[in-house]
Design a protein around this motif. Structure first.
Motif, PDB file in Angstrom:
ATOM      1  N   LEU A 139      92.388  62.000  25.943  1.00 52.34           N
ATOM      2  CA  LEU A 139      92.908  63.321  26.256  1.00 52.34           C
ATOM      3  C   LEU A 139      91.784  64.298  26.628  1.00 52.34           C
ATOM      4  N   GLU A 140      90.620  64.131  26.057  1.00 54.76           N
ATOM      5  CA  GLU A 140      89.479  64.983  26.430  1.00 54.76           C
ATOM      6  C   GLU A 140      89.105  64.759  27.889  1.00 54.76           C
ATOM      7  N   TRP A 141      89.141  63.487  28.311  1.00 52.12           N
ATOM      8  CA  TRP A 141      88.860  63.171  29.709  1.00 52.12           C
ATOM      9  C   TRP A 141      89.893  63.845  30.617  1.00 52.12           C
ATOM     10  N   MET A 142      91.162  63.856  30.210  1.00 51.47           N
ATOM     11  CA  MET A 142      92.201  64.477  31.026  1.00 51.47           C
ATOM     12  C   MET A 142      91.999  65.993  31.137  1.00 51.47           C
ATOM     13  N   ILE A 143      91.642  66.610  30.040  1.00 48.32           N
ATOM     14  CA  ILE A 143      91.424  68.058  30.044  1.00 48.32           C
ATOM     15  C   ILE A 143      90.211  68.411  30.903  1.00 48.32           C
ATOM     16  N   GLU A 144      89.190  67.589  30.846  1.00 52.37           N
ATOM     17  CA  GLU A 144      88.017  67.805  31.690  1.00 52.37           C
ATOM     18  C   GLU A 144      88.389  67.698  33.166  1.00 52.37           C
ATOM     19  N   ARG A 145      89.275  66.779  33.512  1.00 53.87           N
ATOM     20  CA  ARG A 145      89.742  66.646  34.900  1.00 53.87           C
ATOM     21  C   ARG A 145      90.427  67.929  35.360  1.00 53.87           C
ATOM     22  N   CYS A 146      91.254  68.493  34.496  1.00 52.83           N
ATOM     23  CA  CYS A 146      91.930  69.745  34.841  1.00 52.83           C
ATOM     24  C   CYS A 146      90.919  70.852  35.091  1.00 52.83           C
ATOM     25  N   ARG A 147      89.964  70.986  34.171  1.00 52.70           N
ATOM     26  CA  ARG A 147      88.962  72.052  34.295  1.00 52.70           C
ATOM     27  C   ARG A 147      88.150  71.890  35.575  1.00 52.70           C
ATOM     28  N   THR A 148      87.760  70.659  35.885  1.00 53.11           N
ATOM     29  CA  THR A 148      86.986  70.398  37.093  1.00 53.11           C
ATOM     30  C   THR A 148      87.770  70.757  38.348  1.00 53.11           C
ATOM     31  N   ALA A 149      89.091  70.580  38.295  1.00 57.51           N
ATOM     32  CA  ALA A 149      89.946  70.927  39.430  1.00 57.51           C
ATOM     33  C   ALA A 149      90.282  72.413  39.476  1.00 57.51           C
ATOM     34  N   GLY A 150      89.737  73.193  38.526  1.00 58.08           N
ATOM     35  CA  GLY A 150      89.951  74.625  38.524  1.00 58.08           C
ATOM     36  C   GLY A 150      91.200  75.071  37.789  1.00 58.08           C
ATOM     37  N   ILE A 151      91.792  74.173  36.992  1.00 59.89           N
ATOM     38  CA  ILE A 151      93.006  74.498  36.241  1.00 59.89           C
ATOM     39  C   ILE A 151      92.625  74.627  34.775  1.00 59.89           C
ATOM     40  N   THR A 152      92.708  75.830  34.253  1.00 60.16           N
ATOM     41  CA  THR A 152      92.239  76.072  32.883  1.00 60.16           C
ATOM     42  C   THR A 152      93.349  76.527  31.941  1.00 60.16           C
ATOM     43  N   ASP A 153      94.555  76.735  32.456  1.00 60.13           N
ATOM     44  CA  ASP A 153      95.708  77.114  31.631  1.00 60.13           C
ATOM     45  C   ASP A 153      96.509  75.845  31.362  1.00 60.13           C
ATOM     46  N   ILE A 154      96.392  75.308  30.143  1.00 61.84           N
ATOM     47  CA  ILE A 154      96.958  73.999  29.829  1.00 61.84           C
ATOM     48  C   ILE A 154      97.994  74.110  28.720  1.00 61.84           C
ATOM     49  N   LEU A 155      99.174  73.571  28.987  1.00 65.79           N
ATOM     50  CA  LEU A 155     100.234  73.463  27.993  1.00 65.79           C
ATOM     51  C   LEU A 155     100.267  72.015  27.542  1.00 65.79           C
ATOM     52  N   LEU A 156     100.085  71.795  26.245  1.00 70.43           N
ATOM     53  CA  LEU A 156      99.920  70.445  25.718  1.00 70.43           C
ATOM     54  C   LEU A 156     101.082  70.090  24.796  1.00 70.43           C
ATOM     55  N   ASN A 157     101.913  69.171  25.243  1.00 65.39           N
ATOM     56  CA  ASN A 157     103.037  68.705  24.436  1.00 65.39           C
ATOM     57  C   ASN A 157     102.544  67.732  23.374  1.00 65.39           C
ATOM     58  N   VAL A 158     102.919  67.967  22.098  1.00 60.23           N
ATOM     59  CA  VAL A 158     102.518  67.093  20.997  1.00 60.23           C
ATOM     60  C   VAL A 158     103.729  66.827  20.102  1.00 60.23           C
ATOM     61  N   HIS A 159     103.665  65.703  19.418  1.00 59.12           N
ATOM     62  CA  HIS A 159     104.709  65.361  18.437  1.00 59.12           C
ATOM     63  C   HIS A 159     104.136  64.414  17.391  1.00 59.12           C
ATOM     64  N   TYR A 160     103.852  63.160  17.798  1.00 58.61           N
ATOM     65  CA  TYR A 160     103.362  62.158  16.862  1.00 58.61           C
ATOM     66  C   TYR A 160     101.928  62.494  16.436  1.00 58.61           C
ATOM     67  N   GLN A 161     101.725  62.663  15.107  1.00 64.18           N
ATOM     68  CA  GLN A 161     100.424  63.012  14.553  1.00 64.18           C
ATOM     69  C   GLN A 161      99.787  64.190  15.318  1.00 64.18           C
ATOM     70  N   ALA A 162     100.615  65.203  15.522  1.00 63.29           N
ATOM     71  CA  ALA A 162     100.204  66.356  16.316  1.00 63.29           C
ATOM     72  C   ALA A 162      98.955  67.042  15.764  1.00 63.29           C
ATOM     73  N   GLN A 163      98.795  67.033  14.430  1.00 61.36           N
ATOM     74  CA  GLN A 163      97.685  67.752  13.816  1.00 61.36           C
ATOM     75  C   GLN A 163      96.343  67.194  14.273  1.00 61.36           C
ATOM     76  N   GLN A 164      96.271  65.879  14.527  1.00 58.87           N
ATOM     77  CA  GLN A 164      95.010  65.312  15.002  1.00 58.87           C
ATOM     78  C   GLN A 164      94.602  65.925  16.335  1.00 58.87           C
ATOM     79  N   VAL A 165      95.574  66.091  17.207  1.00 62.59           N
ATOM     80  CA  VAL A 165      95.293  66.665  18.522  1.00 62.59           C
ATOM     81  C   VAL A 165      94.899  68.136  18.383  1.00 62.59           C
ATOM     82  N   GLN A 166      95.672  68.883  17.605  1.00 56.20           N
ATOM     83  CA  GLN A 166      95.431  70.318  17.473  1.00 56.20           C
ATOM     84  C   GLN A 166      94.108  70.624  16.790  1.00 56.20           C
TER      85      GLN A 166
END
Length: 318
Positions: A34-61
Protein backbone atom coordinates in the motif's frame (compact mmCIF):
# COMPACT_ATOMS: atom_id res chain seq x y z
CA UNK A 1 -8.33 14.75 -8.82
CA UNK A 2 -8.87 12.43 -5.86
CA UNK A 3 -7.62 8.86 -5.45
CA UNK A 4 -9.69 6.13 -3.85
CA UNK A 5 -7.91 2.91 -2.83
CA UNK A 6 -10.08 -0.11 -2.06
CA UNK A 7 -8.09 -1.89 0.66
CA UNK A 8 -10.65 -3.46 2.98
CA UNK A 9 -10.69 -7.08 1.81
CA UNK A 10 -9.61 -10.05 3.93
CA UNK A 11 -7.25 -11.48 1.32
CA UNK A 12 -8.59 -15.02 1.75
CA UNK A 13 -6.75 -16.31 -1.32
CA UNK A 14 -3.48 -15.19 0.26
CA UNK A 15 -3.91 -17.13 3.48
CA UNK A 16 -1.97 -17.96 5.61
CA UNK A 17 -0.02 -14.77 4.83
CA UNK A 18 -3.02 -12.59 5.64
CA UNK A 19 -4.09 -14.18 8.92
CA UNK A 20 -2.22 -11.51 10.86
CA UNK A 21 -1.77 -8.85 8.21
CA UNK A 22 -4.18 -7.08 5.84
CA UNK A 23 -3.42 -7.90 2.22
CA UNK A 24 -2.31 -4.38 1.16
CA UNK A 25 0.12 -4.26 4.08
CA UNK A 26 2.07 -7.33 2.97
CA UNK A 27 5.65 -6.26 2.25
CA UNK A 28 6.90 -5.87 -1.28
CA UNK A 29 10.69 -5.77 -0.91
CA UNK A 30 10.26 -4.60 2.71
CA UNK A 31 7.74 -1.84 1.95
CA UNK A 32 4.02 -2.42 2.48
CA UNK A 33 2.41 -2.78 -0.93
CA UNK A 34 0.00 0.00 0.00
CA UNK A 35 2.93 2.38 0.58
CA UNK A 36 4.05 1.73 -2.99
CA UNK A 37 0.52 2.56 -4.22
CA UNK A 38 0.38 5.81 -2.26
CA UNK A 39 3.79 6.80 -3.60
CA UNK A 40 2.48 6.21 -7.15
CA UNK A 41 -0.40 8.60 -6.47
CA UNK A 42 1.91 11.27 -5.07
CA UNK A 43 4.29 10.95 -8.02
CA UNK A 44 1.35 11.42 -10.39
CA UNK A 45 0.43 14.62 -8.55
CA UNK A 46 -2.56 13.18 -6.66
CA UNK A 47 -2.28 13.89 -2.96
CA UNK A 48 -5.93 13.73 -1.79
CA UNK A 49 -6.43 10.04 -0.99
CA UNK A 50 -9.52 8.29 0.34
CA UNK A 51 -8.54 4.92 1.76
CA UNK A 52 -11.17 2.23 2.25
CA UNK A 53 -10.36 -0.11 5.18
CA UNK A 54 -12.13 -2.93 6.99
CA UNK A 55 -10.09 -6.05 7.78
CA UNK A 56 -7.50 -5.23 10.49
CA UNK A 57 -8.06 -1.57 9.69
CA UNK A 58 -6.01 -0.38 12.68
CA UNK A 59 -2.80 -1.73 11.15
CA UNK A 60 -3.31 0.44 8.09
CA UNK A 61 -4.36 3.53 10.05
CA UNK A 62 -1.53 3.35 12.57
CA UNK A 63 1.06 3.00 9.80
CA UNK A 64 -0.09 5.79 7.48
CA UNK A 65 -1.89 8.06 9.97
CA UNK A 66 -2.95 11.23 8.14
CA UNK A 67 -0.46 10.63 5.32
CA UNK A 68 1.68 13.67 6.11
CA UNK A 69 5.00 11.81 6.25
CA UNK A 70 4.22 10.37 2.79
CA UNK A 71 3.46 13.77 1.31
CA UNK A 72 -0.29 13.18 0.93
CA UNK A 73 -3.56 13.70 2.80
CA UNK A 74 -5.30 10.44 3.76
CA UNK A 75 -8.84 10.09 5.02
CA UNK A 76 -10.15 6.67 6.01
CA UNK A 77 -13.46 5.18 4.94
CA UNK A 78 -14.04 2.29 7.34
CA UNK A 79 -16.66 -0.34 6.57
CA UNK A 80 -18.38 -1.86 9.58
CA UNK A 81 -19.53 -4.68 7.28
CA UNK A 82 -18.13 -5.49 3.82
CA UNK A 83 -19.93 -3.52 1.11
CA UNK A 84 -18.29 -5.06 -1.98
CA UNK A 85 -16.05 -3.09 -4.33
CA UNK A 86 -18.29 -0.16 -5.28
CA UNK A 87 -20.14 0.03 -1.96
CA UNK A 88 -16.90 1.22 -0.41
CA UNK A 89 -16.73 4.05 -2.96
CA UNK A 90 -20.31 5.12 -2.28
CA UNK A 91 -19.48 5.23 1.43
CA UNK A 92 -16.76 7.77 0.64
CA UNK A 93 -19.20 10.12 -1.10
CA UNK A 94 -19.23 12.77 1.69
CA UNK A 95 -15.55 13.42 0.93
CA UNK A 96 -16.00 13.82 -2.83
CA UNK A 97 -15.03 17.25 -4.15
CA UNK A 98 -16.71 16.80 -7.54
CA UNK A 99 -13.38 16.07 -9.21
CA UNK A 100 -12.71 12.85 -11.11
CA UNK A 101 -11.84 9.81 -9.00
CA UNK A 102 -8.82 7.60 -9.70
CA UNK A 103 -9.84 4.26 -8.20
CA UNK A 104 -7.48 1.37 -7.40
CA UNK A 105 -7.89 -2.20 -6.27
CA UNK A 106 -5.16 -2.69 -3.65
CA UNK A 107 -3.86 -5.98 -5.02
CA UNK A 108 -2.66 -5.08 -8.52
CA UNK A 109 1.03 -4.60 -9.30
CA UNK A 110 1.45 -2.72 -12.56
CA UNK A 111 3.60 -0.13 -14.29
CA UNK A 112 0.45 1.52 -15.70
CA UNK A 113 1.09 5.14 -16.75
CA UNK A 114 -1.41 6.97 -14.53
CA UNK A 115 -0.99 10.31 -16.29
CA UNK A 116 -1.69 8.65 -19.65
CA UNK A 117 -4.96 7.04 -18.51
CA UNK A 118 -6.11 10.29 -16.84
CA UNK A 119 -5.42 12.24 -20.06
CA UNK A 120 -7.22 9.56 -22.12
CA UNK A 121 -10.27 9.88 -19.86
CA UNK A 122 -10.37 13.66 -20.04
CA UNK A 123 -9.71 13.92 -23.77
CA UNK A 124 -12.67 11.65 -24.51
CA UNK A 125 -15.07 13.23 -22.06
CA UNK A 126 -15.84 9.86 -20.46
CA UNK A 127 -17.96 9.26 -17.38
CA UNK A 128 -15.92 6.13 -16.69
CA UNK A 129 -12.64 4.76 -18.04
CA UNK A 130 -11.58 1.23 -17.25
CA UNK A 131 -8.00 0.13 -17.65
CA UNK A 132 -7.79 -3.20 -19.43
CA UNK A 133 -5.09 -5.77 -20.05
CA UNK A 134 -4.76 -8.68 -22.45
CA UNK A 135 -4.35 -12.25 -21.19
CA UNK A 136 -3.51 -15.49 -22.98
CA UNK A 137 -6.01 -17.61 -21.00
CA UNK A 138 -9.45 -15.99 -20.96
CA UNK A 139 -11.30 -18.64 -18.96
CA UNK A 140 -10.62 -17.30 -15.41
CA UNK A 141 -11.86 -13.81 -16.27
CA UNK A 142 -14.87 -11.80 -17.28
CA UNK A 143 -14.17 -9.98 -20.54
CA UNK A 144 -14.68 -6.40 -21.69
CA UNK A 145 -15.70 -5.91 -25.32
CA UNK A 146 -14.59 -2.70 -27.03
CA UNK A 147 -15.63 -0.93 -30.21
CA UNK A 148 -13.16 0.40 -32.75
CA UNK A 149 -13.09 3.73 -30.88
CA UNK A 150 -12.15 2.04 -27.56
CA UNK A 151 -15.64 2.63 -26.20
CA UNK A 152 -16.92 -0.20 -23.99
CA UNK A 153 -19.72 -2.10 -25.71
CA UNK A 154 -20.45 -4.99 -23.35
CA UNK A 155 -19.26 -7.13 -20.46
CA UNK A 156 -18.92 -10.88 -20.97
CA UNK A 157 -19.08 -13.62 -18.34
CA UNK A 158 -16.12 -15.97 -17.82
CA UNK A 159 -16.00 -18.05 -21.02
CA UNK A 160 -15.72 -21.81 -21.37
CA UNK A 161 -12.61 -22.99 -23.24
CA UNK A 162 -14.73 -23.32 -26.39
CA UNK A 163 -16.17 -19.82 -26.02
CA UNK A 164 -12.70 -18.44 -25.33
CA UNK A 165 -11.51 -19.62 -28.75
CA UNK A 166 -14.41 -17.81 -30.42
CA UNK A 167 -13.77 -14.62 -28.44
CA UNK A 168 -10.07 -14.68 -29.32
CA UNK A 169 -10.94 -15.04 -33.01
CA UNK A 170 -13.19 -11.98 -32.70
CA UNK A 171 -10.46 -9.99 -30.95
CA UNK A 172 -12.27 -9.94 -27.59
CA UNK A 173 -9.33 -10.60 -25.28
CA UNK A 174 -9.24 -7.79 -22.71
CA UNK A 175 -10.05 -7.99 -19.00
CA UNK A 176 -10.62 -5.48 -16.24
CA UNK A 177 -7.18 -4.43 -14.93
CA UNK A 178 -8.46 -2.97 -11.65
CA UNK A 179 -7.74 0.75 -12.08
CA UNK A 180 -10.46 3.22 -13.09
CA UNK A 181 -11.05 6.91 -13.68
CA UNK A 182 -14.64 7.69 -12.69
CA UNK A 183 -16.88 10.72 -12.51
CA UNK A 184 -18.70 10.87 -9.14
CA UNK A 185 -22.11 11.28 -10.79
CA UNK A 186 -22.23 7.62 -11.80
CA UNK A 187 -22.86 6.78 -8.12
CA UNK A 188 -25.75 9.20 -7.62
CA UNK A 189 -28.57 6.65 -7.92
CA UNK A 190 -27.20 4.13 -5.40
CA UNK A 191 -27.95 3.87 -1.69
CA UNK A 192 -25.22 4.47 0.89
CA UNK A 193 -24.43 1.54 3.19
CA UNK A 194 -25.67 -1.25 0.92
CA UNK A 195 -23.40 -3.76 -0.89
CA UNK A 196 -22.63 -2.63 -4.41
CA UNK A 197 -20.50 -4.31 -7.07
CA UNK A 198 -18.62 -2.56 -9.85
CA UNK A 199 -18.67 -5.61 -12.09
CA UNK A 200 -22.28 -6.71 -11.59
CA UNK A 201 -24.07 -3.39 -11.04
CA UNK A 202 -22.20 -0.11 -11.50
CA UNK A 203 -20.36 -0.72 -14.78
CA UNK A 204 -23.34 -2.35 -16.55
CA UNK A 205 -25.43 0.52 -15.14
CA UNK A 206 -23.14 3.10 -16.73
CA UNK A 207 -23.88 1.56 -20.14
CA UNK A 208 -27.62 1.27 -19.45
CA UNK A 209 -27.81 4.95 -18.47
CA UNK A 210 -26.10 5.97 -21.69
CA UNK A 211 -22.97 7.36 -20.08
CA UNK A 212 -19.77 7.20 -22.08
CA UNK A 213 -17.47 4.41 -20.89
CA UNK A 214 -14.02 3.97 -22.38
CA UNK A 215 -11.46 1.19 -22.22
CA UNK A 216 -7.76 2.03 -21.89
CA UNK A 217 -5.63 -0.98 -22.87
CA UNK A 218 -2.30 -1.31 -21.08
CA UNK A 219 0.18 -3.75 -22.60
CA UNK A 220 2.83 -3.19 -19.94
CA UNK A 221 3.37 -5.13 -16.72
CA UNK A 222 0.27 -6.31 -14.82
CA UNK A 223 -0.08 -8.87 -12.03
CA UNK A 224 -2.87 -9.74 -9.61
CA UNK A 225 -1.15 -10.42 -6.27
CA UNK A 226 -4.09 -12.42 -4.94
CA UNK A 227 -2.35 -15.76 -4.29
CA UNK A 228 0.91 -16.77 -2.55
CA UNK A 229 2.27 -17.94 -5.92
CA UNK A 230 1.61 -14.55 -7.52
CA UNK A 231 2.98 -12.75 -4.48
CA UNK A 232 6.26 -14.66 -4.88
CA UNK A 233 6.23 -14.02 -8.63
CA UNK A 234 5.98 -10.28 -8.02
CA UNK A 235 9.25 -10.29 -6.08
CA UNK A 236 11.01 -12.33 -8.75
CA UNK A 237 9.71 -10.05 -11.51
CA UNK A 238 11.04 -7.01 -9.66
CA UNK A 239 14.44 -8.61 -9.02
CA UNK A 240 14.74 -9.68 -12.67
CA UNK A 241 13.71 -6.24 -13.95
CA UNK A 242 10.37 -7.15 -15.51
CA UNK A 243 8.50 -4.78 -13.19
CA UNK A 244 10.04 -1.30 -12.63
CA UNK A 245 10.53 -0.70 -8.91
CA UNK A 246 12.81 1.77 -7.15
CA UNK A 247 15.01 -0.58 -5.14
CA UNK A 248 17.55 2.21 -4.72
CA UNK A 249 15.04 4.05 -2.53
CA UNK A 250 15.53 1.54 0.27
CA UNK A 251 18.74 -0.37 -0.51
CA UNK A 252 22.23 -0.19 -1.99
CA UNK A 253 23.75 -2.49 -4.57
CA UNK A 254 27.22 -3.79 -3.69
CA UNK A 255 27.15 -5.83 -6.92
CA UNK A 256 24.86 -5.76 -9.99
CA UNK A 257 21.52 -7.34 -9.11
CA UNK A 258 22.34 -7.70 -5.40
CA UNK A 259 20.37 -5.32 -3.19
CA UNK A 260 21.06 -4.83 0.51
CA UNK A 261 18.95 -2.61 2.75
CA UNK A 262 20.91 0.19 4.37
CA UNK A 263 20.23 -1.18 7.85
CA UNK A 264 21.24 -4.77 6.98
CA UNK A 265 24.64 -6.33 7.70
CA UNK A 266 26.32 -8.76 5.32
CA UNK A 267 29.58 -10.55 6.17
CA UNK A 268 32.18 -10.13 3.39
CA UNK A 269 32.58 -13.92 3.23
CA UNK A 270 28.88 -14.54 2.53
CA UNK A 271 27.90 -15.55 -1.00
CA UNK A 272 25.07 -13.53 -2.55
CA UNK A 273 24.02 -14.52 -6.07
CA UNK A 274 22.16 -11.99 -8.19
CA UNK A 275 19.36 -11.21 -8.30
CA UNK A 276 18.58 -11.16 -4.59
CA UNK A 277 17.52 -8.80 -1.84
CA UNK A 278 18.44 -8.55 1.85
CA UNK A 279 15.94 -6.62 3.96
CA UNK A 280 16.02 -4.10 6.78
CA UNK A 281 18.04 -5.06 9.87
CA UNK A 282 18.73 -8.54 8.45
CA UNK A 283 22.07 -10.18 9.29
CA UNK A 284 23.82 -12.42 6.75
CA UNK A 285 26.72 -14.35 8.29
CA UNK A 286 30.00 -15.84 7.15
CA UNK A 287 28.62 -19.23 6.09
CA UNK A 288 25.55 -17.89 4.34
CA UNK A 289 24.83 -18.63 0.69
CA UNK A 290 21.94 -16.59 -0.73
CA UNK A 291 20.98 -18.01 -4.15
CA UNK A 292 19.43 -16.10 -7.04
CA UNK A 293 15.80 -14.98 -6.80
CA UNK A 294 15.86 -14.89 -2.99
CA UNK A 295 14.35 -12.22 -0.77
CA UNK A 296 15.59 -12.24 2.82
CA UNK A 297 12.98 -10.33 4.80
CA UNK A 298 13.49 -7.75 7.49
CA UNK A 299 14.99 -8.84 10.84
CA UNK A 300 16.09 -12.23 9.50
CA UNK A 301 19.36 -13.93 10.49
CA UNK A 302 21.00 -16.20 7.91
CA UNK A 303 24.26 -18.11 8.44
CA UNK A 304 23.99 -21.15 6.21
CA UNK A 305 23.09 -21.98 2.58
CA UNK A 306 19.38 -21.56 1.84
CA UNK A 307 17.03 -22.48 -0.95
CA UNK A 308 15.71 -19.73 -3.21
CA UNK A 309 12.52 -18.10 -2.03
CA UNK A 310 11.10 -15.42 0.20
CA UNK A 311 12.05 -15.53 3.87
CA UNK A 312 9.64 -13.84 6.21
CA UNK A 313 10.45 -11.15 8.71
CA UNK A 314 12.13 -12.42 11.84
CA UNK A 315 13.24 -15.81 10.47
CA UNK A 316 16.49 -17.28 11.81
CA UNK A 317 18.51 -19.68 9.65
CA UNK A 318 21.72 -20.66 11.44
Amino acid sequence: MQAVIIAGGKGTRLRPLTYGCPKPMLPLLDRPFLEWMIERCRTAGITDILLNVHYQAQQVQSYFEDGDRFGVKIRYIEESTPLDTAGAIKLAEPYFTGESLLVFNADILTDLDLQAVIKFHRDRGAAATLTLTRVSDLTPFGLVELGDDSQVLAFREKPTPEQAVVFMEKGIDTINAGTYVLEPRIFDSYVVGEPLSFERVVFPGVLEQGYKMMGFIWDGYWLDLGTPEKYCQAHQDILEGRMPYDLAATATSPAPGVWVARTATVDPAARLIAPCYVGDRAAVGTDAHIPANTVVGANSIVNRPISAGIYSQGSILI
